[in-house]
Design a protein around this motif. Structure first.
Motif, PDB file in Angstrom:
ATOM      1  N   ILE A 354       0.837  -1.204   0.000  1.00 41.38           N
ATOM      2  CA  ILE A 354       0.000   0.000   0.000  1.00 41.38           C
ATOM      3  C   ILE A 354       0.872   1.253   0.000  1.00 41.38           C
ATOM      4  CG2 ILE A 354      -1.688   1.314   1.337  1.00 41.38           C
ATOM      5  CD1 ILE A 354      -2.801  -1.395   2.317  1.00 41.38           C
ATOM      6  N   ALA A 355       1.959   1.227   0.778  1.00 35.67           N
ATOM      7  CA  ALA A 355       2.878   2.369   0.807  1.00 35.67           C
ATOM      8  C   ALA A 355       3.474   2.617  -0.575  1.00 35.67           C
ATOM      9  CB  ALA A 355       3.990   2.126   1.833  1.00 35.67           C
ATOM     10  N   ILE A 356       3.881   1.536  -1.249  1.00 37.07           N
ATOM     11  CA  ILE A 356       4.442   1.661  -2.588  1.00 37.07           C
ATOM     12  C   ILE A 356       3.410   2.230  -3.556  1.00 37.07           C
ATOM     13  CG2 ILE A 356       5.020   0.234  -4.620  1.00 37.07           C
ATOM     14  CD1 ILE A 356       7.405   1.044  -3.059  1.00 37.07           C
ATOM     15  N   LEU A 357       2.154   1.797  -3.414  1.00 34.88           N
ATOM     16  CA  LEU A 357       1.101   2.304  -4.282  1.00 34.88           C
ATOM     17  C   LEU A 357       1.047   3.822  -4.218  1.00 34.88           C
ATOM     18  CD1 LEU A 357      -1.425   2.006  -6.070  1.00 34.88           C
ATOM     19  CD2 LEU A 357      -2.767   1.713  -3.978  1.00 34.88           C
ATOM     20  N   PHE A 358       1.038   4.369  -3.011  1.00 37.16           N
ATOM     21  CA  PHE A 358       0.932   5.818  -2.871  1.00 37.16           C
ATOM     22  C   PHE A 358       2.250   6.519  -3.177  1.00 37.16           C
ATOM     23  CE2 PHE A 358      -2.799   4.542  -0.394  1.00 37.16           C
ATOM     24  CZ  PHE A 358      -3.735   5.417  -0.912  1.00 37.16           C
ATOM     25  N   PHE A 359       3.375   5.961  -2.688  1.00 38.79           N
ATOM     26  CA  PHE A 359       4.671   6.573  -2.941  1.00 38.79           C
ATOM     27  C   PHE A 359       4.953   6.645  -4.443  1.00 38.79           C
ATOM     28  CE2 PHE A 359       7.282   6.065   1.234  1.00 38.79           C
ATOM     29  CZ  PHE A 359       6.204   6.537   1.967  1.00 38.79           C
ATOM     30  N   ALA A 360       4.760   5.522  -5.133  1.00 40.04           N
ATOM     31  CA  ALA A 360       5.097   5.467  -6.561  1.00 40.04           C
ATOM     32  C   ALA A 360       4.093   6.251  -7.396  1.00 40.04           C
ATOM     33  CB  ALA A 360       5.147   4.009  -7.027  1.00 40.04           C
ATOM     34  N   PHE A 361       2.817   6.218  -7.020  1.00 35.93           N
ATOM     35  CA  PHE A 361       1.811   6.970  -7.780  1.00 35.93           C
ATOM     36  C   PHE A 361       2.116   8.465  -7.733  1.00 35.93           C
ATOM     37  CE2 PHE A 361      -2.101   9.484  -7.839  1.00 35.93           C
ATOM     38  CZ  PHE A 361      -2.556   9.178  -9.117  1.00 35.93           C
ATOM     39  N   THR A 362       2.412   8.985  -6.549  1.00 31.85           N
ATOM     40  CA  THR A 362       2.707  10.416  -6.460  1.00 31.85           C
ATOM     41  C   THR A 362       4.006  10.753  -7.183  1.00 31.85           C
ATOM     42  OG1 THR A 362       3.712  10.058  -4.270  1.00 31.85           O
ATOM     43  CG2 THR A 362       1.424  10.809  -4.324  1.00 31.85           C
ATOM     44  N   SER A 363       4.940   9.803  -7.266  1.00 36.37           N
ATOM     45  CA  SER A 363       6.152  10.037  -8.051  1.00 36.37           C
ATOM     46  C   SER A 363       5.818  10.191  -9.528  1.00 36.37           C
ATOM     47  CB  SER A 363       7.150   8.882  -7.873  1.00 36.37           C
ATOM     48  OG  SER A 363       7.719   8.901  -6.577  1.00 36.37           O
ATOM     49  N   ILE A 364       4.872   9.389 -10.012  1.00 33.50           N
ATOM     50  CA  ILE A 364       4.478   9.479 -11.426  1.00 33.50           C
ATOM     51  C   ILE A 364       3.934  10.864 -11.744  1.00 33.50           C
ATOM     52  CG2 ILE A 364       2.818   8.643 -13.137  1.00 33.50           C
ATOM     53  CD1 ILE A 364       3.093   5.849 -11.792  1.00 33.50           C
ATOM     54  N   ILE A 365       3.008  11.358 -10.920  1.00 34.38           N
ATOM     55  CA  ILE A 365       2.413  12.658 -11.221  1.00 34.38           C
ATOM     56  C   ILE A 365       3.394  13.798 -10.966  1.00 34.38           C
ATOM     57  CG2 ILE A 365       0.066  11.817 -10.837  1.00 34.38           C
ATOM     58  CD1 ILE A 365       0.052  13.239  -8.143  1.00 34.38           C
ATOM     59  N   GLY A 366       4.271  13.641  -9.962  1.00 32.27           N
ATOM     60  CA  GLY A 366       5.287  14.667  -9.720  1.00 32.27           C
ATOM     61  C   GLY A 366       6.279  14.747 -10.861  1.00 32.27           C
ATOM     62  N   ASN A 367       6.714  13.588 -11.352  1.00 31.25           N
ATOM     63  CA  ASN A 367       7.658  13.560 -12.466  1.00 31.25           C
ATOM     64  C   ASN A 367       7.050  14.159 -13.731  1.00 31.25           C
ATOM     65  OD1 ASN A 367       9.547  12.341 -10.840  1.00 31.25           O
ATOM     66  ND2 ASN A 367       9.173  10.278 -11.603  1.00 31.25           N
TER      67      ASN A 367
END
Length: 479
Positions: A354-367
């Motif tokens: 679950i942490a990866i889901l949120f961490f990686a998702f926000t990385s996608i939109i930030g990038n």
């Protein structure tokens, strides 16, 4: 092609960037009078005291959360585990050093991004390394090369990498097929990025503090239940960094392995000097209205990412005793999941997923927000080119969820290394300007004034700066 990319990565990562980034961080630390230590409270004050709102840009808090959305990703979970497996506990010490020195580097690059920002056709602030390379250094060629590398690595390939991490964690924890994860993440990411940078900022402002807070609460629980062992683990990290104590479990990589892996993974995580975060820093309305205040905001982002979140992950891994340095030992995300399983049982892998889901998702939109600024510099900030980029990002998100990304990850490494090399060259060339802005900011603070930067008070800074942005009477506007 693979041979060329591998050679480029070997030269840039093992020689140029390892020493170049540390050297650049040390240079700015000395030139700016140990700003990250002497003025550490100011890094927080520019966030807690911020009141800036404007139709032209986002708030300082939003800029911080978007940059953290990009910084805080798989590197904070899988990257830390890889650093420990390949470099031993000592690698964490070098991640700390990269972060502490990187706070000065991040300050310098984001201060410059603020100074040289522009307005686009819609009146929105845009800027970043490409803009200060063109307007400050005077080299549009540097800006073009940097922008292409940024779009390729952050805009496209890293979206696939983050999606792949989400897919693997969802499959391992819940048995969800990769194509389903890919479709879901691509759809939700599309909804956010089609709303533009303001939409990304609003989402990041809500998700990032919550996800980081929950993760740190779990880490704090682990540390409290093993508090007796924490001092020994911290001592092990420091001793291992200098070869004074071999890591338990048979790690024999030595000082060089700790240094190389700590520096590389530290950069992956906090991105200081890479030239990514300045792209969102330039879109903010600083408060106080001075370029240095946004530099301080982004320096704080480096501290939160590495000193706080990466250290939490490292302690959870080392306290678990789950590290096996043998050839068959778990590494990456699996090691992090195994470590948390030792602490909280079967809920561990689920929590990490679950942490990866949120961490990686926000990385996608930030990038993506970084890539959009690069498109503006290339003259492709119009509707149709941005639609193509957004569709490409969504496609890469789906592709990364269903395919191994190792084939393109080396290319992303090379592209990111070229970005960082060009960026640290530019900020070193402009270091005199950074030092001048820093003196101006803290001289005004010492006089009891709110630091404001007005272009008309600095007539010799007469190239590439938009005077309509920096001659505003901010206090009169507030009244």
């Amino acid at each position: 092609m693979n041979a060329i990319v591998d050679f480029l990565n070997t030269v840039l990562w093992n020689y140029v960037l390892v020493y170049g980034l540390l050297g650049t961080g040390l240079f700015f630390t000395l030139r700016l009078g140990f700003i990250q230590f002497r003025h550490f409270p100011e890094y927080f004050r520019v966030i807690t005291g911020s009141r800036a709102t404007s139709a032209n840009g986002i708030t300082p808090m939003q800029a911080l959360t978007v940059s953290l959305a990009s910084r805080v990703g798989t590197g904070n979970l899988a990257g830390v585990a890889v650093a420990i497996y390949l470099g031993g506990p000592g690698a964490i010490f070098w991640m700390w050093i990269v972060a502490l020195l990187g706070m000065a580097t991040a300050y310098a690059e984001s201060t410059l991004a603020q100074l040289y920002k522009v307005r686009n056709g819609e009146g929105q602030y845009r800027g970043g390394p490409a803009f200060y390379m063109a307007n400050g250094v005077g080299s549009r060629t540097m800006g073009y090369v940097f922008s292409v590398c940024l779009i390729l690595s952050f805009g496209l390939i890293f979206s696939a990498v983050q999606s792949n991490s989400i897919s693997e964690s969802m499959a391992g924890a819940f048995g969800i097929p990769g194509w389903m994860t890919g479709l879901g993440v691509a759809a939700v990411a599309g909804i956010v990025i089609f709303g533009g940078i303001r939409s990304i900022a609003k989402v990041a402002e809500r998700i990032v503090p919550a996800m980081a807070g929950i993760y740190l609460l779990v880490a704090l629980y682990v540390i409290i239940i093993d508090i007796d062992e924490v001092p020994a683990m911290l001592a092990l990290i420091v001793k291992s960094a200098f070869g004074f104590e071999a890591a338990a479990g048979g790690f024999t990589g030595g000082i060089l392995a700790a240094l190389l892996n700590g520096v590389k993974r530290g950069l992956f995580s906090n991105e200081a000097g890479m030239g990514s975060a300045p792209n969102i820093a330039a879109t903010a309305v600083p408060d106080p209205h001075h370029p240095s205040s946004q530099g301080l905001v982004q320096g704080l982002g480096v501290f939160i990412d590495t000193i706080v979140i990466c250290t939490a992950t490292a302690l959870m891994i080392l306290l678990s005793g789950a590290v096996d340095y043998g050839p068959d030992g778990a590494q990456g995300m699996v090691l992090t999941q195994n470590a948390l399983s030792e602490h909280i049982g079967t809920a561990g892998p689920i929590f990490i997923a679950i942490a990866i889901l949120f961490f990686a998702f926000t990385s996608i939109i930030g990038n993506y927000s970084y890539a959009e600024s690069a498109m503006e510099f290339l003259g492709l900030g119009k509707t149709v080119p941005l639609l193509v980029l957004k569709a490409a990002v969504m496609g890469m998100v789906f592709w990364g969820a269903v395919q191994p990304v190792s084939a393109v990850f080396n290319l992303a490494d090379a592209s990111m290394a070229v970005m960082a090399t060009i960026n640290i060259t530019a900020i070193l060339i402009l270091s005199k300007t950074v030092a001048r802005l820093t003196r101006d900011y803290f001289d005004q603070k010492a006089q009891g004034r709110v630091p404001l930067f007005r272009f008309k008070d600095h007539p010799d800074l007469n190239r590439g700066i938009d005077p309509t942005i920096w001659n505003r009477d901010v206090e009169a506007e507030r009244r």
